[in-house]
Design an enzyme around this catalytic site. Structure first.
Site, PDB file in Angstrom:
ATOM      1  N   LYS A 168       0.653  -1.204   0.219  1.00 26.10           N
ATOM      2  CA  LYS A 168      -0.101  -0.085   0.079  1.00 26.10           C
ATOM      3  C   LYS A 168       0.879   1.149  -0.084  1.00 26.10           C
ATOM      4  O   LYS A 168       1.891   1.350   0.563  1.00 26.10           O
ATOM      5  CB  LYS A 168      -1.104  -0.010   1.263  1.00 26.10           C
ATOM      6  CG  LYS A 168      -1.751  -1.382   1.147  1.00 26.10           C
ATOM      7  CD  LYS A 168      -2.871  -1.179   0.107  1.00 26.10           C
ATOM      8  CE  LYS A 168      -3.891  -2.407   0.271  1.00 26.10           C
ATOM      9  NZ  LYS A 168      -4.912  -2.236  -0.792  1.00 26.10           N
ATOM     10  N   ASP A 197      -0.466   0.011  -4.426  1.00 27.67           N
ATOM     11  CA  ASP A 197      -1.677   0.401  -4.586  1.00 27.67           C
ATOM     12  C   ASP A 197      -2.092   1.530  -3.467  1.00 27.67           C
ATOM     13  O   ASP A 197      -1.809   1.602  -2.398  1.00 27.67           O
ATOM     14  CB  ASP A 197      -2.677  -0.916  -3.909  1.00 27.67           C
ATOM     15  CG  ASP A 197      -4.151  -0.926  -3.964  1.00 27.67           C
ATOM     16  OD1 ASP A 197      -4.580   0.096  -4.649  1.00 27.67           O
ATOM     17  OD2 ASP A 197      -4.900  -1.693  -3.472  1.00 27.67           O
ATOM     18  N   GLU A 223      -1.818   0.855  -8.942  1.00 29.64           N
ATOM     19  CA  GLU A 223      -3.289   0.282  -8.673  1.00 29.64           C
ATOM     20  C   GLU A 223      -3.957   1.138  -7.975  1.00 29.64           C
ATOM     21  O   GLU A 223      -3.641   2.016  -7.005  1.00 29.64           O
ATOM     22  CB  GLU A 223      -3.260  -1.077  -7.749  1.00 29.64           C
ATOM     23  CG  GLU A 223      -4.826  -1.590  -7.643  1.00 29.64           C
ATOM     24  CD  GLU A 223      -4.837  -2.870  -6.829  1.00 29.64           C
ATOM     25  OE1 GLU A 223      -5.727  -3.128  -6.128  1.00 29.64           O
ATOM     26  OE2 GLU A 223      -3.770  -3.812  -6.980  1.00 29.64           O
ATOM     27  N   GLU A 249     -11.092  -2.729  -9.035  1.00 28.29           N
ATOM     28  CA  GLU A 249     -11.927  -3.179  -7.881  1.00 28.29           C
ATOM     29  C   GLU A 249     -13.163  -2.412  -7.541  1.00 28.29           C
ATOM     30  O   GLU A 249     -14.053  -2.848  -6.758  1.00 28.29           O
ATOM     31  CB  GLU A 249     -10.726  -3.356  -6.567  1.00 28.29           C
ATOM     32  CG  GLU A 249     -10.609  -2.044  -6.187  1.00 28.29           C
ATOM     33  CD  GLU A 249      -9.561  -2.299  -4.723  1.00 28.29           C
ATOM     34  OE1 GLU A 249     -10.073  -2.107  -3.854  1.00 28.29           O
ATOM     35  OE2 GLU A 249      -8.551  -2.573  -5.066  1.00 28.29           O
ATOM     36  N   ASP A 272     -13.545  -7.444  -9.900  1.00 26.65           N
ATOM     37  CA  ASP A 272     -13.908  -8.113  -8.641  1.00 26.65           C
ATOM     38  C   ASP A 272     -15.333  -8.650  -9.010  1.00 26.65           C
ATOM     39  O   ASP A 272     -16.235  -7.809  -9.038  1.00 26.65           O
ATOM     40  CB  ASP A 272     -13.962  -6.992  -7.283  1.00 26.65           C
ATOM     41  CG  ASP A 272     -14.485  -7.791  -6.205  1.00 26.65           C
ATOM     42  OD1 ASP A 272     -15.227  -8.620  -6.010  1.00 26.65           O
ATOM     43  OD2 ASP A 272     -13.782  -7.448  -4.927  1.00 26.65           O
ATOM     44  N   HIS A 299      -9.342  -8.599  -8.163  1.00 26.75           N
ATOM     45  CA  HIS A 299      -9.302  -8.097  -6.779  1.00 26.75           C
ATOM     46  C   HIS A 299      -9.705  -8.900  -5.653  1.00 26.75           C
ATOM     47  O   HIS A 299     -11.102  -9.595  -5.689  1.00 26.75           O
ATOM     48  CB  HIS A 299     -10.097  -6.755  -6.549  1.00 26.75           C
ATOM     49  CG  HIS A 299     -10.155  -6.030  -5.538  1.00 26.75           C
ATOM     50  ND1 HIS A 299     -11.305  -6.098  -4.650  1.00 26.75           N
ATOM     51  CD2 HIS A 299      -9.100  -5.844  -4.356  1.00 26.75           C
ATOM     52  CE1 HIS A 299     -11.414  -5.759  -3.365  1.00 26.75           C
ATOM     53  NE2 HIS A 299     -10.101  -5.322  -3.312  1.00 26.75           N
TER      54      HIS A 299
END
Length: 362
Positions: A168, A197, A223, A249, A272, A299
């Site tokens: 992250k 992400d 992401e 996602e 997703d 995702h």
């Protein structure tokens, strides 16, 4: 005819196995919505979707009050017709998260029935493109973890055979993100994938700035840098960097994916299955991505996406975040860093009904 005679809906709260944080939220709990559809030939199919922390009871109410009653008497084999009818019956709330999540729970149950009736596993009946796919880890890359913890987790993931890890980003300064990622890259070497992400936390200008700092670290993808509705911003970012831009996602319709693909704003698609409305629309997104020569790395939902990613030619990776361990009996089979999709007929998920009963929300 295989007539639907009963539809059961349940809500189960699952505590995450580890503290999960990103640039915009903390993962409070997973509210898991289960739908079981029974037909007059004695088969039962179970599907599910989820929310993070809030909204599960709203999805359950939409199912109980509106969608489930319309299913009774339908032929369970007519999955496309049922999906379209269900969408039409909730047109006032579509497209959006709650409706898509409700549709997904029904649709995955119907696909479970289809596969059980055919005595085939989902990955084969939906396409059978791959008998395994590489896995990357996310569980060791949360934003609250220290640099030292990120490095230790990455080294552990690599030693276990996994093919990469996602971290992250979105610290207050770009320098903090780069320091953390550079330490991981130094520890794992140049031949292991690192993904990042941002969870929709950045402005367009800041995303362009940070993407350029990631390029020297050979990042596999960037992401959700921007809000999902900002197709133009993602396109500007994609044109400004060599790092592939990954989205999906937080996209809730096939049409929104089409916008991204047609514009060239998606380097990797991360549909997703719960958020896009089920297996039926997920497969459409995956095949559209293939038509644009874009890979698919779904995702979350690894227990279901292991089968779906293996079903389609564009399947690229499966994301490792344990989700259903507390209410299922069969963990995924990961071998040499690759997931092998379940071979049992149906979705391949063996539900623990006793655990579900204990965690069920009244």
């Amino acid at each position: 005819m295989t007539t639907i005679t009963k539809v059961d809906t349940r809500l189960v709260n699952i505590e995450p196995e580890a503290l999960r944080t990103d640039a915009t939220q903390t993962f409070i709990r997973q509210e898991t919505i289960l739908v079981t559809v029974e037909t007059d030939d004695g088969l039962r199919g179970t599907g599910y979707s989820y929310t993070i922390g809030t909204g599960g009871s709203s999805v359950l109410a939409l199912l109980r009050d509106h969608l489930a009653p319309t299913l009774i008497g339908s032929d369970a084999r007519d999955i496309e017709a049922i999906w379209a009818k269900s969408l039409a019956s909730t047109r006032a709330t579509a497209f959006g998260a709650l409706t898509s999540l409700a549709l997904a729970a029904v649709d995955t149950a119907l696909w479970d029935l289809r596969c059980l009736r055919a005595e085939e596993p989902l990955w084969r009946l939906a396409g059978g493109a791959h008998d395994r796919l590489p896995v990357y880890d996310t569980e060791g890359g949360w934003l609250h973890l220290t640099t030292e913890e990120l490095v230790a987790n990455a080294v552990k993931s690599r030693a276990s055979g996994l093919r990469g890890a996602k971290f992250k980003v979105g610290k207050p300064t770009a320098g903090e993100d780069v320091e953390r990622l550079a330490a991981v890259r130094e520890a794992v070497g140049p031949d292991w994938e690192i993904m990042v992400d941002a969870n929709q936390s950045m402005t367009g200008a800041e995303a362009i700035r940070r993407a350029r700092t990631y390029e020297s670290l050979d990042i596999a993808w960037f992401e959700e840098p921007l809000p999902a509705e900002d197709v133009a911003g993602h396109l500007r970012l994609a044109r400004s960097t060599t790092v592939p831009v990954a989205v999906g996602e937080s996209i809730y319709s096939v049409g929104h994916f089409a916008e991204y693909l047609a514009a060239g704003a998606a380097g990797i698609v991360q549909a997703d299955v719960a958020r896009v409305g089920g297996i039926t629309p997920w497969l459409k997104v995956a095949h559209a991505a293939e038509a644009f020569n874009v890979k698919v790395a779904p995702h979350f939902l690894m227990e279901l996406h292991a089968s779906l990613a293996c079903a389609v030619p564009a399947g690229m990776y499966v994301e490792h975040i344990p989700q259903l361990g507390s209410i299922t009996r069969n963990p995924l089979h990961i071998e040499d860093g690759c997931v092998i999709p379940p071979k049992a007929p149906g979705l391949g998920i063996e539900w623990d009904e006793d655990a579900i009963a204990n965690l069920r929300v009244a």
